[in-house]
Design a protein around this motif. Structure first.
Motif, PDB file in Angstrom:
ATOM      1  N   GLU B  71       0.834  -1.195   0.000  1.00 10.35           N
ATOM      2  CA  GLU B  71       0.000   0.000   0.000  1.00 10.35           C
ATOM      3  C   GLU B  71       0.867   1.242   0.000  1.00 10.35           C
ATOM      4  O   GLU B  71       2.018   1.205   0.426  1.00 10.35           O
ATOM      5  CB  GLU B  71      -0.878   0.033   1.259  1.00 10.35           C
ATOM      6  N   ASP B  72       0.308   2.334  -0.489  1.00 14.65           N
ATOM      7  CA  ASP B  72       1.033   3.593  -0.464  1.00 14.65           C
ATOM      8  C   ASP B  72       0.038   4.743  -0.508  1.00 14.65           C
ATOM      9  O   ASP B  72      -1.056   4.598  -1.037  1.00 14.65           O
ATOM     10  CB  ASP B  72       1.994   3.676  -1.654  1.00 14.65           C
ATOM     11  N   ILE B  73       0.446   5.840   0.099  1.00 17.93           N
ATOM     12  CA  ILE B  73      -0.357   7.071  -0.004  1.00 17.93           C
ATOM     13  C   ILE B  73       0.563   8.169  -0.501  1.00 17.93           C
ATOM     14  O   ILE B  73       1.681   8.300  -0.004  1.00 17.93           O
ATOM     15  CB  ILE B  73      -0.893   7.526   1.368  1.00 17.93           C
ATOM     16  N   CYS B  74       0.123   8.959  -1.474  1.00 21.88           N
ATOM     17  CA  CYS B  74       0.949  10.093  -1.876  1.00 21.88           C
ATOM     18  C   CYS B  74       0.073  11.198  -2.439  1.00 21.88           C
ATOM     19  O   CYS B  74      -1.050  10.954  -2.864  1.00 21.88           O
ATOM     20  CB  CYS B  74       2.009   9.653  -2.871  1.00 21.88           C
ATOM     21  N   PRO B  75       0.583  12.431  -2.419  1.00 21.96           N
ATOM     22  CA  PRO B  75      -0.192  13.533  -3.004  1.00 21.96           C
ATOM     23  C   PRO B  75      -0.482  13.223  -4.469  1.00 21.96           C
ATOM     24  O   PRO B  75       0.360  12.637  -5.153  1.00 21.96           O
ATOM     25  CB  PRO B  75       0.744  14.730  -2.884  1.00 21.96           C
ATOM     26  N   SER B  76      -1.643  13.598  -4.937  1.00 26.60           N
ATOM     27  CA  SER B  76      -2.005  13.174  -6.286  1.00 26.60           C
ATOM     28  C   SER B  76      -1.204  13.903  -7.358  1.00 26.60           C
ATOM     29  O   SER B  76      -1.251  13.547  -8.526  1.00 26.60           O
ATOM     30  CB  SER B  76      -3.492  13.359  -6.514  1.00 26.60           C
ATOM     31  N   THR B  77      -0.463  14.926  -6.970  1.00 31.91           N
ATOM     32  CA  THR B  77       0.376  15.599  -7.958  1.00 31.91           C
ATOM     33  C   THR B  77       1.704  14.871  -8.172  1.00 31.91           C
ATOM     34  O   THR B  77       2.429  15.171  -9.102  1.00 31.91           O
ATOM     35  CB  THR B  77       0.693  17.038  -7.500  1.00 31.91           C
ATOM     36  N   HIS B  78       2.032  13.927  -7.295  1.00 33.80           N
ATOM     37  CA  HIS B  78       3.318  13.232  -7.401  1.00 33.80           C
ATOM     38  C   HIS B  78       3.397  12.314  -8.606  1.00 33.80           C
ATOM     39  O   HIS B  78       2.385  11.817  -9.085  1.00 33.80           O
ATOM     40  CB  HIS B  78       3.560  12.403  -6.136  1.00 33.80           C
ATOM     41  N   ASN B  79       4.611  12.068  -9.033  1.00 34.25           N
ATOM     42  CA  ASN B  79       4.810  11.069 -10.088  1.00 34.25           C
ATOM     43  C   ASN B  79       5.141   9.726  -9.460  1.00 34.25           C
ATOM     44  O   ASN B  79       5.899   9.646  -8.508  1.00 34.25           O
ATOM     45  CB  ASN B  79       5.964  11.483 -10.998  1.00 34.25           C
ATOM     46  N   MET B  80       4.532   8.686 -10.002  1.00 41.23           N
ATOM     47  CA  MET B  80       4.840   7.333  -9.550  1.00 41.23           C
ATOM     48  C   MET B  80       5.506   6.584 -10.702  1.00 41.23           C
ATOM     49  O   MET B  80       5.260   6.892 -11.867  1.00 41.23           O
ATOM     50  CB  MET B  80       3.558   6.571  -9.180  1.00 41.23           C
ATOM     51  N   ASP B  81       6.299   5.560 -10.346  1.00 41.98           N
ATOM     52  CA  ASP B  81       6.876   4.718 -11.398  1.00 41.98           C
ATOM     53  C   ASP B  81       5.871   3.670 -11.820  1.00 41.98           C
ATOM     54  O   ASP B  81       5.209   3.055 -10.991  1.00 41.98           O
ATOM     55  CB  ASP B  81       8.144   4.023 -10.882  1.00 41.98           C
ATOM     56  N   VAL B  82       5.774   3.476 -13.123  1.00 43.65           N
ATOM     57  CA  VAL B  82       4.895   2.433 -13.645  1.00 43.65           C
ATOM     58  C   VAL B  82       5.777   1.411 -14.355  1.00 43.65           C
ATOM     59  O   VAL B  82       6.610   1.782 -15.175  1.00 43.65           O
ATOM     60  CB  VAL B  82       3.874   3.026 -14.633  1.00 43.65           C
ATOM     61  N   PRO B  83       5.628   0.123 -14.021  1.00 45.05           N
ATOM     62  CA  PRO B  83       6.492  -0.880 -14.660  1.00 45.05           C
ATOM     63  C   PRO B  83       6.054  -1.143 -16.103  1.00 45.05           C
ATOM     64  O   PRO B  83       4.873  -1.066 -16.422  1.00 45.05           O
ATOM     65  CB  PRO B  83       6.256  -2.125 -13.802  1.00 45.05           C
ATOM     66  N   ASN B  84       7.022  -1.419 -16.936  1.00 42.38           N
ATOM     67  CA  ASN B  84       6.692  -1.889 -18.277  1.00 42.38           C
ATOM     68  C   ASN B  84       6.358  -3.371 -18.188  1.00 42.38           C
ATOM     69  O   ASN B  84       7.200  -4.177 -17.825  1.00 42.38           O
ATOM     70  CB  ASN B  84       7.892  -1.697 -19.210  1.00 42.38           C
ATOM     71  N   ILE B  85       5.121  -3.718 -18.526  1.00 44.78           N
ATOM     72  CA  ILE B  85       4.657  -5.098 -18.378  1.00 44.78           C
ATOM     73  C   ILE B  85       4.579  -5.748 -19.749  1.00 44.78           C
ATOM     74  O   ILE B  85       4.129  -5.129 -20.706  1.00 44.78           O
ATOM     75  CB  ILE B  85       3.235  -5.135 -17.772  1.00 44.78           C
ATOM     76  N   LYS B  86       5.015  -6.979 -19.841  1.00 45.78           N
ATOM     77  CA  LYS B  86       4.843  -7.718 -21.096  1.00 45.78           C
ATOM     78  C   LYS B  86       4.239  -9.074 -20.817  1.00 45.78           C
ATOM     79  O   LYS B  86       4.505  -9.683 -19.796  1.00 45.78           O
ATOM     80  CB  LYS B  86       6.188  -7.925 -21.774  1.00 45.78           C
ATOM     81  N   ARG B  87       3.448  -9.524 -21.745  1.00 41.82           N
ATOM     82  CA  ARG B  87       2.906 -10.880 -21.658  1.00 41.82           C
ATOM     83  C   ARG B  87       3.211 -11.583 -22.963  1.00 41.82           C
ATOM     84  O   ARG B  87       3.043 -11.009 -24.031  1.00 41.82           O
ATOM     85  CB  ARG B  87       1.391 -10.867 -21.497  1.00 41.82           C
ATOM     86  N   ASN B  88       3.638 -12.806 -22.881  1.00 41.61           N
ATOM     87  CA  ASN B  88       3.854 -13.608 -24.095  1.00 41.61           C
ATOM     88  C   ASN B  88       3.291 -15.004 -23.899  1.00 41.61           C
ATOM     89  O   ASN B  88       3.296 -15.521 -22.781  1.00 41.61           O
ATOM     90  CB  ASN B  88       5.349 -13.715 -24.404  1.00 41.61           C
ATOM     91  N   ASP B  89       2.809 -15.598 -24.982  1.00 43.22           N
ATOM     92  CA  ASP B  89       2.346 -16.983 -24.929  1.00 43.22           C
ATOM     93  C   ASP B  89       3.396 -17.895 -25.551  1.00 43.22           C
ATOM     94  O   ASP B  89       3.888 -17.606 -26.635  1.00 43.22           O
ATOM     95  CB  ASP B  89       1.039 -17.152 -25.718  1.00 43.22           C
ATOM     96  N   PHE B  90       3.750 -18.939 -24.854  1.00 41.12           N
ATOM     97  CA  PHE B  90       4.696 -19.927 -25.402  1.00 41.12           C
ATOM     98  C   PHE B  90       4.069 -21.303 -25.349  1.00 41.12           C
ATOM     99  O   PHE B  90       3.315 -21.600 -24.414  1.00 41.12           O
ATOM    100  CB  PHE B  90       5.989 -19.947 -24.589  1.00 41.12           C
ATOM    101  N   GLN B  91       4.463 -22.116 -26.321  1.00 39.84           N
ATOM    102  CA  GLN B  91       3.935 -23.484 -26.309  1.00 39.84           C
ATOM    103  C   GLN B  91       4.672 -24.304 -25.247  1.00 39.84           C
ATOM    104  O   GLN B  91       5.901 -24.234 -25.129  1.00 39.84           O
ATOM    105  CB  GLN B  91       4.114 -24.115 -27.680  1.00 39.84           C
TER     106      GLN B  91
END
Lengths: 1150, 155
Positions: B71-91
């Motif tokens: 959990e986290d609380i921060c002022p809404s003007t702050h910048n947060m880090d967003v992860p780059n997410i990837k999904r792949n399908d493999f056999q």
């Protein structure tokens, strides 16, 4: 005696079972508990248990066993009534009563249960004339006159039990008799016995109120009888002809207004009755519990209406006496906290119940004393309510009382033409002033001051779920706004000067802070106390101003309130228009510094005061003081401006009989004033969107103001002439900061506004240029992106995904902007995207958020546009939706949802798919398409040869949805509602497709319908009933017997028959159920006759048999043989209504 | 291309594992880095201190790999880090000692991913045991990877 022989064994068995049931949960197992429960159940079902029960009652010492024995007697008496000797019933009743009388120390719950059994016997007996139960009142009378408090309490308990039994409310015991029986018992009771109870009760109260000193025991008895009196006065009197009321009588038992029958005249119109309650209240008012009852009795008396009054003059006399008593009561005392709600109930009841003509017929002095008292009381409750808020009390009694009184004021002044002219102005001024005073900080007001004048100032955490004051207090504000209009002469200038003063102070305060910050540059060092006080003052002043100047326009065109218009007109001759416009047009200057400022229109001046507030806010943001500002005040400002703009901007003279010159000069069509203010508002919006992106609510209010400005063509025409509108459009299209920081719902609404603006009046070059600025960049960016060779590799990159998401959001916004006159161009534009979106379904199949958003675009397009589309265009939309469903289905094949127990969110896609299908179907109901009008010249080409229909798409969709909709999922209300809406639509629109469904699907569809009919909410049940007629008609059409659908409808016939005839159902459902029943009867006539026969043959009473048989004959008389013909169906429905009123009460059993 | 914002040609290499975003622009079901972990946002609400205070954002996230709650609380003007997410399908090719053998798009087989814990893992094993072909969805973020789902095998 058989039963008595085994008695000791029975007792020991029951006693050990009771021990198990009473044991703490940890001591016994579930099986033991169930076993014990079973013992009691079968004991209560045993045949003629009277001997055993008597034995138990006389010997057992276990309370719970005594309780069960009493219950067993009660149930058995009712069950075996016809078989029992009348005198043995009577002796049973005597036994029970004597038993209780002889054992004053019985546990309360045992005693109550015994008395309940007595009451049930009396009630059941009232049906049999052969047995005389009337003697009970005589007996009770004797008990009361005994003077022994314990016996008197017992007498009161008997009466209370009788009252609950005969009230036929949900408190009544289930004795397996028809509603009609309950109803006629109740009617006989209320005409005679109830009055006798009332008289007995009044005697007791009279007696007690005369006594000087009451000891604790006596006042306890007193309290019981007072509560009993309250119960009598809250009796829900049955009207003389019962009709269908038998159902309603089991429901409403709260907030019943007193509407006694004529026979009660003598008992209730006697002034001594009312006087007695005033006397009683005076005596016991310090006891908060008793005071509640006595005040409630008075409130019931204040709600009295109906045939009890022989004529108007009797009503006037009664009301006058009530008001006099009330005034004497209130004026002589200092009101206790516990009295506030009760007193406000009395006032509110009398104002709502008595017609205006009766109120005005009161002696004028009495009426004005009443209004005067009401005014003082309102102001005082308002102040106490404010105190409660400061102290943060849990129980806000004064707030509740204040709400009630303000509501009463609204009722009074809304019909003020009945009253002497101007009689409410002074009271309005006082109530308004006190409201303002309570909401302003010291020294002008008393906000946050405790009783001894100490300021309390706490900063509490407020979460997003807490409503804004403008909604939380909307009722109060609406009343205060209305009172403000009544006293506009006083209130509008007052609000203006207070607001102007606060704005000047705020300006100065912010300037000081700025200098301070430049010196120390530490924002934390600022003391916000003074600022917050100013913000809170401004907050309330703007809210009250908004509610005073305009109504909340929901749907209809809002009008300037008459009082405000008249006020402006009245002073228009003294007003200098130029100065007024100058005040309006210079929000950056102090109003009072403008020469001649006291000769300005007050209504415009109040708006100007809000604009000055807005200007101070905007300047502070430019001076980088945003951190010091209040987002709440920002919200208040744009909320006010939106409400104001809807009513006043480009005021349409045609809508008013009389129009104020200042208002039409300042805000009329084609005025400089209107142009200026549109420009100003636009600038405000743009400034807010860049400064307040981090405040979601404020940003939302702001963008809603923008939508208001462009959703009406006349306003939009002025908007698009503003340069900054164009720069806003360009800025948004380029997705550059700061607009892209806004949250996605805000961006969506912004897109909607930009599109709406594009349909304003512009020359064709300008228009072309506009779309080139707004929509084309969106398309260009999107196409460039997805057509890149390596899109497949980069599509999962976050930047790419964001671009895609932003585009999809924008598409939703565009669809939301659809109106009848722009659907042509918007549809073509969106269609180009839809097919590409399907490609994206494949690409992003692993990213549920994105998939959902893609489906949402389709949902929005179908929702907003399908009703306007002609055949060819609809077909195109069907095609693309079908493709979407195919892709969705393929991608979901074998997909395992990670977390089955997850919440609704997990099934967002399913919900969206169902929404999409429902939207597509809705065209069959709502279709505004007019090929010539909307798509002139585009329709003729092609179209033929295409074969995709709405049915294909929807049935394909159903194939996907049905297998996924498990019973677990139906527990989610949103999924459940959407699902039933969808399947009902399908049955209604494509009944011919239902028999063609694969067997499994067909079965689960039928199962869903049955489930929905029998065990869901009444809305869903109604939906399912509506689905049955088309299905039955479909069967009739094909004339094939023994098809699965034919067999299923036969089953539904029985279900609907039982529901209508045998069960207590919601009256609203009679029509839907009736239509279904009729078509089903047409289809299965033989089965219907069989159902009727079975029902009749189960009737043992010959009279009832005949009544039922006749009723069934009449029911189908007008439609024999039943055919699927509209006229016959209507006739049947009419007969059904009579049928239900006539015999419904016989068959419906409680 | 004229617009610099639209330059998506650069490939995977060198791409940052996270990027900043203003707190108020985050959305429920989206992703964010909390306490250094990539999380899916399961709850997002705003509050303020006092009626005239500025918005703060409360975030509750579930670590996408460990399912732990943050959990986290921060002022809404702050910048947060967003992860780059990837999904792949493999056999899915095979399962060896608790590791999945997955066939990549280029035909190579990787064997570095564990069979996930819980029901999903059991289902993979039982289906694989029954000889069913299937695709495994692999989630990757901030240098970590895990199998998170199965799909019917499609060619």
């Amino acid at each position: 005696m058989m039963a008595a022989v085994g008695a000791p064994e029975v007792i020991s068995q029951l006693e050990s079972a009771a021990k198990v049931l009473m044991a703490p949960p940890s001591m016994v197992s579930t099986e033991q508990r169930q076993h014990a429960e079973h013992i009691f159940l079968s004991f209560r079902k045993s045949k003629s248990p009277f001997g055993v029960c008597k034995h138990i009652l006389e010997t057992s010492k276990v309370d719970y066993v005594l309780f069960q024995a009493a219950t067993a007697i009660m149930e058995a008496v009712v069950r075996e009534w016809v078989l029992l000797e009348k005198n043995s019933i009577e002796s049973l009743r005597t036994f029970l009563l004597t038993y209780v009388l002889q054992r004053p120390n019985l546990q309360k719950y045992v005693r109550e249960q015994m008395l309940l059994a007595v009451a049930v016997i009396v009630k059941r007996g009232s049906l049999d004339k052969s047995i005389n139960c009337k003697s009970i009142f005589h007996e009770v009378g004797q008990l009361i006159s005994s003077g022994n408090p314990i016996v008197q309490t017992l007498a009161c308990s008997i009466l209370t039990a009788l009252l609950s039994e005969f009230s036929s409310s949900n408190k009544t015991s289930n004795i397996g008799l028809s509603m009609e029986f309950h109803g006629s018992c109740k009617r006989v009771f209320q005409e005679d016995d109830l009055r006798q109870i009332f008289v007995l009760t009044m005697e007791v109260l009279q007696e007690f109120s005369r006594r000087e000193n009451l000891n604790a025991q006596m006042s306890c008895v007193f309290q019981r009888y007072l509560a009993l009196a309250n119960q009598v006065l809250s009796w829900n009197f049955l009207p003389p002809n019962l009709g269908r009321h038998y159902i309603a009588m089991f429901e409403a038992t709260q907030n019943v207004m007193l509407k006694p029958t004529e026979t009660w005249r003598e008992a209730l119109l006697d002034h001594r009755v009312m006087d007695l309650f005033f006397t009683v209240h005076r005596k016991i008012r310090e006891d908060s519990d008793m005071a509640q009852d006595s005040l409630q009795c008075l409130a019931q008396l204040a709600s009295m209406h109906g045939p009890i009054f022989p004529d108007e003059s009797a009503q006037v006399t009664y009301l006058a006496h009530l008001v006099e008593g009330l005034l004497t009561m209130i004026n002589g005392i200092e009101i206790e906290d516990s009295e506030a709600v009760g007193i406000s109930n009395i006032i509110s009841n009398l104002i709502t119940t008595f017609p205006r003509s009766i109120l005005t017929a009161l002696p004028s002095e009495l009426f004005s004393s009443f209004i005067n008292c009401l005014t003082i009381l309102t102001c005082s409750f308002g102040r106490s309510a404010a105190l409660e808020e400061v102290l943060d009390k849990d129980d806000m009694v004064y707030m509740e009382a204040y709400d009630k009184l303000l509501e009463s004021w609204l009722t009074l002044v809304q019909e003020d033409e009945h009253f002497p002219r101007g009689c409410f102005i002074q009271p309005a001024v006082q109530v308004f002033n006190s409201y303002i005073q309570c909401h302003l900080a010291a020294p002008d007001g008393t906000r946050n001051l405790t009783a001894n004048g100490v300021a309390s100032h706490e900063e509490e955490e407020i979460n997003e779920l807490q409503e804004d004051d403008r909604e939380l207090f909307s009722d109060q504000l609406a009343s205060i706004g209305m009172l403000g209009r009544i006293a506009a002469e006083h209130c509008i200038p007052l609000l203006t000067s207070l607001l102007e003063d606060r704005v000047t102070r705020l300006h100065g305060q912010l300037q000081r802070h700025q200098q301070h910050l430049m010196a120390s540059s530490d924002p934390e060092s600022v003391d916000r106390k003074v600022l917050d006080d100013l913000y809170e003052d401004i907050h309330w002043l703007i809210l009250v101003s908004g509610y005073l100047l305009a109504d909340d326009p929901q749907g209809e065109t809002p009008l300037i309130p008459t009082e405000v218009m008249e006020y402006s007109i009245k002073h228009s001759t003294e007003v200098d228009i130029n100065t007024t416009l100058q005040i309006l047009g210079s929000p950056g200057e102090k109003a009072t510094s403008i020469p001649g400022c006291n000769r300005t229109d007050s209504v415009i001046r109040l708006l100007s005061a809000v604009l000055r507030t807005s200007e101070v806010e905007s300047r502070a943001t430019r001076a980088s003081l945003t951190q010091l500002l209040s987002p709440q005040m920002g919200k208040d400002i744009v909320w006010f401006l939106r409400r104001w703009a809807k009513t006043y901007l480009l005021v349409d003279e045609k809508l008013y009989g009389q129009i104020s010159m200042p208002l039409s000069t300042a805000f009329g069509a084609d005025t400089e004033g209107a142009q200026w203010i549109v420009g100003y508002l636009l600038e405000k919006v743009i400034n807010n969107l860049s400064v307040w992106s981090s405040e979601p609510e404020l940003a939302n209010d702001t963008v809603e103001l923008l939508v208001t400005l462009v959703e009406k063509r006349e306003r939009a025409n002025i908007v698009v002439q503003c340069e900054n509108w164009w720069s806003l459009a360009k800025q948004f299209a380029s997705r550059s900061p700061p607009l892209h920081l806004l949250s996605s719902p805000i961006q969506r609404t912004l897109m909607k506004a930009l599109v709406l603006g594009g349909f304003a009046h512009m020359d064709s070059d300008t228009k072309q240029q506009y779309w080139a600025e707004v929509l084309h960049p969106l398309q260009q960016r999107f196409l460039n992106l997805i057509n890149q060779e390596n899109f497949a590799q980069i599509c999962q990159e976050e930047a790419v995904k964001q671009e895609i998401v932003a585009t999809l959001e924008a598409l939703c916004g565009i669809a939301e902007a659809t109106q009848i006159d722009n659907v042509g161009s918007l549809f073509s534009f969106l269609m180009d995207f839809l097919s590409s979106c399907i490609g994206l379904m494949e690409v992003y199949q692993n990213s549920p958020e994105t998939v959902n958003l893609i489906i949402e675009v389709f949902v929005e397009v179908a929702h907003k546009q399908i009703c306007y589309l002609g055949e060819t265009k609809s077909m195109k939309l069907y095609e693309v939706c079908l493709t979407l469903l195919q892709v969705y289905s393929k991608n979901n094949l074998g997909r395992k949802r990670l977390d089955v127990a997850a919440e609704e969110d997990q099934y967002q896609d399913l919900l969206l798919i169902m929404e999409l299908l429902t939207n597509l179907l809705s065209k069959e109901f709502i279709d505004f398409s007019d090929t010539d009008e909307v798509f002139r010249g585009q329709e003729q080409s092609s179209g033929a040869g295409r074969t995709v229909s709405a049915a294909d798409v929807v049935l394909f969709g159903v194939n996907i949805v049905l297998p996924l909709m498990s019973q677990d999922l139906l527990k989610f209300p949103s999924l459940c509602n959407q699902y039933y809406k969808l399947i009902t639509f399908i049955c209604e629109i494509f009944p011919e497709k239902i028999p063609q469904l694969p067997e499994e699907l067909f079965k689960s569809l039928m199962f869903s319908l049955e489930l929905g009919m029998t065990s869901m909410s009444s809305e869903i049940s109604q939906l399912c009933l509506e689905a049955l007629s088309p299905l039955a008609e479909q069967c009739a059409k094909t004339q094939e017997k023994d098809t699965p659908l034919f067999i299923a409808t036969r089953h539904f016939l029985k279900l609907v028959f039982d529901m209508l005839v045998l069960q207590k159902h919601n009256t609203e459902m009679t029509v839907a159920a009736g239509e279904a029943l009729y078509t089903l009867v047409c289809l299965h006539q033989a089965e219907y006759s069989e159902l009727v026969e079975t029902l009749l043959s189960s009737q043992r009473d010959a009279v009832i048999y005949q009544r039922l048989a006749d009723a069934f004959n009449t029911l189908t008389a007008s439609s024999t043989p039943p055919t699927m013909d509209r006229k016959q169906k209507v006739a049947f429905l009419k007969s059904l209504e009579e049928f239900v009123a006539n015999v419904g009460g016989l068959l419906c059993v409680k | 291309m004229a617009d610099p914002d639209l330059d998506f040609t650069s490939g995977d290499a060198g791409a940052s594992v996270t990027y900043p975003q203003q707190c108020s622009a985050l959305r429920k079901n989206g992703f964010v880095v909390l306490k250094g972990r990539p999380c899916k946002i399961v709850e997002m609400s705003t509050s303020k201190t006092g009626k005239h205070g500025h918005a703060k954002v409360h975030l509750v996230g579930i670590d996408i790999f460990t399912n732990k709650k943050y959990e986290d609380i921060c002022p809404s003007t702050h910048n947060m880090d967003v992860p780059n997410i990837k999904r792949n399908d493999f056999q899915l090719v095979d399962i060896n000692e608790g590791f999945l053998s997955l066939m990549m798009d280029n035909g190579d087989v990787r064997e570095d991913l564990r069979v996930p814990d819980g029901d999903l893992g059991k289902e993979i094993e039982s289906k694989h045991g029954a000889g069913e072909d299937m695709m495994i969805t692999v989630l990757s973020a901030m240098g970590e990877e895990a199998a998170v789902g199965i799909k019917a095998f499609t060619k």
